[in-house]
Design an enzyme around this catalytic site. Structure first.
Site, mmCIF file in Angstrom:
data_model
loop_
_atom_site.group_PDB
_atom_site.id
_atom_site.type_symbol
_atom_site.label_atom_id
_atom_site.label_comp_id
_atom_site.label_asym_id
_atom_site.label_seq_id
_atom_site.Cartn_x
_atom_site.Cartn_y
_atom_site.Cartn_z
ATOM 1 N N ASP A 81 0.881 -1.162 0.000
ATOM 2 C CA ASP A 81 0.000 0.000 0.000
ATOM 3 C C ASP A 81 0.924 1.218 0.000
ATOM 4 O O ASP A 81 2.115 1.096 0.299
ATOM 5 C CB ASP A 81 -0.882 -0.021 1.250
ATOM 6 C CG ASP A 81 -1.728 1.233 1.388
ATOM 7 O OD1 ASP A 81 -2.310 1.673 0.383
ATOM 8 O OD2 ASP A 81 -1.789 1.778 2.498
ATOM 9 N N ASP A 111 -1.754 -1.008 5.946
ATOM 10 C CA ASP A 111 -2.044 -0.497 7.280
ATOM 11 C C ASP A 111 -3.510 -0.205 7.538
ATOM 12 O O ASP A 111 -3.906 -0.009 8.684
ATOM 13 C CB ASP A 111 -1.248 0.800 7.516
ATOM 14 C CG ASP A 111 -1.808 1.956 6.717
ATOM 15 O OD1 ASP A 111 -1.916 1.827 5.489
ATOM 16 O OD2 ASP A 111 -2.159 2.987 7.329
ATOM 17 N N ASP A 128 -6.931 -2.243 3.099
ATOM 18 C CA ASP A 128 -5.950 -3.295 2.806
ATOM 19 C C ASP A 128 -6.345 -4.651 3.388
ATOM 20 O O ASP A 128 -5.695 -5.657 3.091
ATOM 21 C CB ASP A 128 -4.576 -2.916 3.372
ATOM 22 C CG ASP A 128 -4.090 -1.581 2.860
ATOM 23 O OD1 ASP A 128 -4.215 -1.334 1.648
ATOM 24 O OD2 ASP A 128 -3.593 -0.776 3.667
#
Length: 286
Positions: A28, A229, A233
């Site tokens: 990410d 995080d 995700d």
């Protein structure tokens, strides 16, 4: 889930074996490759009914309920000089899309340019140009609408993690393909990816898009580690061969969906985890 704070037992059992066979590592962007400590660059109201400060107060009041780094940054910025927040009702997060809420009888929508376009809120050329100018600089732009009328925007910038470039370089040296999976716009994604050395870039993704990319890699027998995080995700973390979450700043959902949590939120530990997994498997087989 395990924690890097207990390094002796960080990767045990089948997690060791899975990590040693990884062919791709998907990152990410916000809060993972970057610190996720965003700063407000500019904010502005388009609507005469709401001046700049009133617009920011409404936006900060909505974002006060959000766990996303963008939301936290906006609320923190507002509260540096203000204490009072408005009473917001019916706060709902639509992962990867934005936020809906109510301020009294007023219907509020907070999200990116794609979301605003998707709900058919009127956008003039000047507004689109503003968004493009900021995204070219690697900024993220968030919009607020009230009762389907666009009120204003806030532009935010983030800081790249100091160790990110070195980590990506190490990953490549191990013949592992680094991938970026992000909900952010193409320009913002490319800005960070070009600095750290990631060529495989996938921007403007919804949570299910991230998950589907991971699934496709896994189905093609290309085991993938996902590092993230946030709520956006969680699905990708769950469906990857190995999910690694940012333990300190990560959302509870992301941490729960992962196999490993980096207690220090320090991605420079990734090379060590890869080394440790391969060394452990080599020792076992010998």
């Amino acid at each position: 889930m395990v924690s890097l704070a207990l390094i002796a037992s960080v990767i045990i059992g089948d997690v060791v074996e899975r990590l040693s066979k990884i062919k791709n590592i998907a990152f990410d962007k916000t809060g993972t490759l970057t610190y996720g400590k965003l700063s407000v660059v500019e904010y502005k109201s388009f609507c005469p009914e709401y001046d700049d400060e009133t617009f920011l107060k409404i936006l900060a009041s909505v974002e006060a309920y959000s766990e996303h780094p963008l939301g936290k940054a906006i609320t923190s910025y507002y509260k540096e000089n203000n204490e009072e927040l408005l009473d917001i009702q019916n706060f709902i997060v639509n992962p990867g899309k934005g936020i809906t809420a109510n301020l009294g009888e007023k219907s509020i929508l907070v999200g990116n340019l794609k979301l605003i376009k998707d709900v058919d809120i009127n956008l003039n050329k000047d507004i689109i140009n503003i968004s493009e100018e900021f995204t070219k600089k690697g900024c993220t732009v968030i919009y607020l609408s009230i009762d389907n009328k666009l009120i204003g925007y806030v532009a935010l910038s983030d800081i790249l993690r100091e160790e990110a470039k070195e980590v990506i370089s190490y990953i490549k040296s191990q013949k592992i393909n680094p991938v970026m999976l992000t909900g952010d716009n193409k320009n913002s994604a490319q800005n960070i990816a070009s600095i750290v050395g990631i060529d495989d870039i996938n921007p403007s993704l919804l949570p299910e898009d991230k998950m589907n990319i991971i699934k496709n890699l896994e189905d093609s027998k290309s085991p993938t580690c996902m590092i993230g995080d946030g709520v956006n995700d969680a699905l990708a973390l769950k469906y990857s061969s190995v999910g690694i979450s940012m333990g300190a700043i990560g959302s509870d959902i992301a941490i729960e969906a992962s196999d490993i949590a980096l207690a220090s939120d320090d991605i420079k530990n990734i090379p060590y985890l890869l080394y440790l997994s391969k060394k452990t498997m080599k020792t076992i087989k010998n």
